[in-house]
Design a protein around this motif. Structure first.
Motif, short mmCIF file in Angstrom:
data_model
loop_
_atom_site.label_atom_id
_atom_site.label_comp_id
_atom_site.label_asym_id
_atom_site.label_seq_id
_atom_site.Cartn_x
_atom_site.Cartn_y
_atom_site.Cartn_z
N LEU A 1 0.83 -1.20 0.00
CA LEU A 1 0.00 0.00 0.00
C LEU A 1 0.87 1.26 0.00
N ALA A 2 1.90 1.27 0.82
CA ALA A 2 2.77 2.44 0.88
C ALA A 2 3.41 2.71 -0.48
N LEU A 3 3.81 1.67 -1.17
CA LEU A 3 4.40 1.84 -2.50
C LEU A 3 3.38 2.36 -3.51
N ALA A 4 2.16 1.83 -3.47
CA ALA A 4 1.13 2.22 -4.44
C ALA A 4 0.57 3.61 -4.16
N GLN A 5 0.42 3.95 -2.90
CA GLN A 5 -0.26 5.20 -2.54
C GLN A 5 0.61 6.43 -2.70
N HIS A 6 1.89 6.28 -2.78
CA HIS A 6 2.80 7.42 -2.85
C HIS A 6 2.38 8.41 -3.93
N GLY A 7 2.04 9.63 -3.52
CA GLY A 7 1.70 10.68 -4.46
C GLY A 7 0.29 10.66 -5.00
N HIS A 8 -0.57 9.79 -4.50
CA HIS A 8 -1.95 9.70 -4.97
C HIS A 8 -2.91 10.27 -3.93
N PRO A 9 -4.13 10.61 -4.36
CA PRO A 9 -5.12 11.18 -3.42
C PRO A 9 -5.45 10.21 -2.29
N PRO A 10 -6.04 10.74 -1.21
CA PRO A 10 -6.43 9.89 -0.08
C PRO A 10 -7.44 8.81 -0.50
N LEU A 11 -7.35 7.70 0.15
CA LEU A 11 -8.23 6.56 -0.13
C LEU A 11 -9.59 6.73 0.53
N VAL B 1 -7.40 2.63 -13.32
CA VAL B 1 -6.26 2.41 -12.43
C VAL B 1 -5.40 3.66 -12.44
N ILE B 2 -5.13 4.21 -11.25
CA ILE B 2 -4.24 5.37 -11.16
C ILE B 2 -2.87 4.99 -10.60
N ALA B 3 -2.79 3.80 -10.02
CA ALA B 3 -1.50 3.26 -9.57
C ALA B 3 -1.51 1.77 -9.86
N ARG B 4 -0.72 1.34 -10.84
CA ARG B 4 -0.64 -0.09 -11.14
C ARG B 4 -0.12 -0.85 -9.94
N ARG B 5 -0.33 -2.14 -9.99
CA ARG B 5 0.02 -2.96 -8.83
C ARG B 5 1.48 -2.78 -8.45
N GLN B 6 1.67 -2.68 -7.16
CA GLN B 6 3.00 -2.62 -6.57
C GLN B 6 3.16 -3.87 -5.73
N ILE B 7 4.35 -4.41 -5.73
CA ILE B 7 4.61 -5.66 -5.03
C ILE B 7 5.38 -5.38 -3.75
N SER B 8 4.93 -5.95 -2.66
CA SER B 8 5.62 -5.77 -1.38
C SER B 8 7.04 -6.32 -1.49
N PRO B 9 7.96 -5.78 -0.69
CA PRO B 9 9.35 -6.27 -0.74
C PRO B 9 9.48 -7.78 -0.51
N ASP B 10 8.59 -8.37 0.30
CA ASP B 10 8.67 -9.81 0.52
C ASP B 10 7.95 -10.63 -0.55
N ARG B 11 7.35 -9.94 -1.54
CA ARG B 11 6.68 -10.52 -2.70
C ARG B 11 5.44 -11.35 -2.33
N ARG B 12 4.84 -11.08 -1.18
CA ARG B 12 3.66 -11.81 -0.74
C ARG B 12 2.36 -11.06 -0.96
N ALA B 13 2.45 -9.74 -1.25
CA ALA B 13 1.23 -8.95 -1.42
C ALA B 13 1.42 -7.94 -2.55
N THR B 14 0.29 -7.60 -3.17
CA THR B 14 0.29 -6.55 -4.18
C THR B 14 -0.83 -5.56 -3.85
N CYS B 15 -0.64 -4.33 -4.30
CA CYS B 15 -1.64 -3.30 -4.09
C CYS B 15 -1.69 -2.42 -5.32
N ALA B 16 -2.90 -2.05 -5.73
CA ALA B 16 -3.11 -1.11 -6.82
C ALA B 16 -4.21 -0.15 -6.39
N ILE B 17 -4.25 1.01 -7.03
CA ILE B 17 -5.25 2.01 -6.68
C ILE B 17 -6.06 2.38 -7.91
N ALA B 18 -7.38 2.41 -7.74
CA ALA B 18 -8.28 2.80 -8.81
C ALA B 18 -9.12 3.98 -8.36
N GLN B 19 -9.50 4.79 -9.32
CA GLN B 19 -10.35 5.94 -9.05
C GLN B 19 -11.65 5.79 -9.83
#
Length: 121
Positions: free
Chosen positions: A21-31, A99-117
């Motif tokens: 989430l931290a990787l995907a949300q960087h610079g995007h509007p509040p969720l 999609v305003i933030a394509r999927r980002q992968i956690s450093p441990d590669r166990r989770a992904t997060c993307a943001i849509a508006q």
């Protein structure tokens, strides 16, 4: 509506989702909400509560009905979509969402997060 969608492995911990989430949300509007496949959404309840956001479970048919920008080979056979995170975010944000933030992968590669508006925001 601005939704963070998640996909994660069975062995993922909440910290994995938070990192993605931290990787995907960087610079995007509040969720306004978090979303995940309905069979896994409950794992995100503590995060949604802490952030004061709604948690939306996405049924399997909604995940497969969405076209995602990303095509992940493991996601296709497992969930019938190119990106679980992107599909969850798009489905939860509503018809006409993008999609305003394509999927980002956690450093441990166990989770992904993307943001849509959604179109109403």
């Amino acid at each position: 509506m601005i939704v963070a969608g998640f996909g994660f492995r069975g062995n993922a911990e909440l910290a994995s989702c938070e990192a993605a989430l931290a990787l995907a949300q960087h610079g995007h509007p509040p969720l306004t909400a978090l979303a995940a496949p309905d069979d896994k959404a409950e794992m995100l309840a503590p995060l949604a509560e802490r952030l004061g956001l709604a948690l939306i479970g996405i049924p399997p048919e909604a995940l497969t009905s969405v076209t995602t920008p990303t095509r992940s080979p493991p996601s296709l056979p497992a969930r019938g979509t190119g990106s679980v995170a992107e599909a969850a975010a798009l489905a939860a944000a509503g018809e006409g969402a993008r999609v305003i933030a394509r999927r980002q992968i956690s450093p441990d590669r166990r989770a992904t997060c993307a943001i849509a508006q959604g179109p109403s925001t």
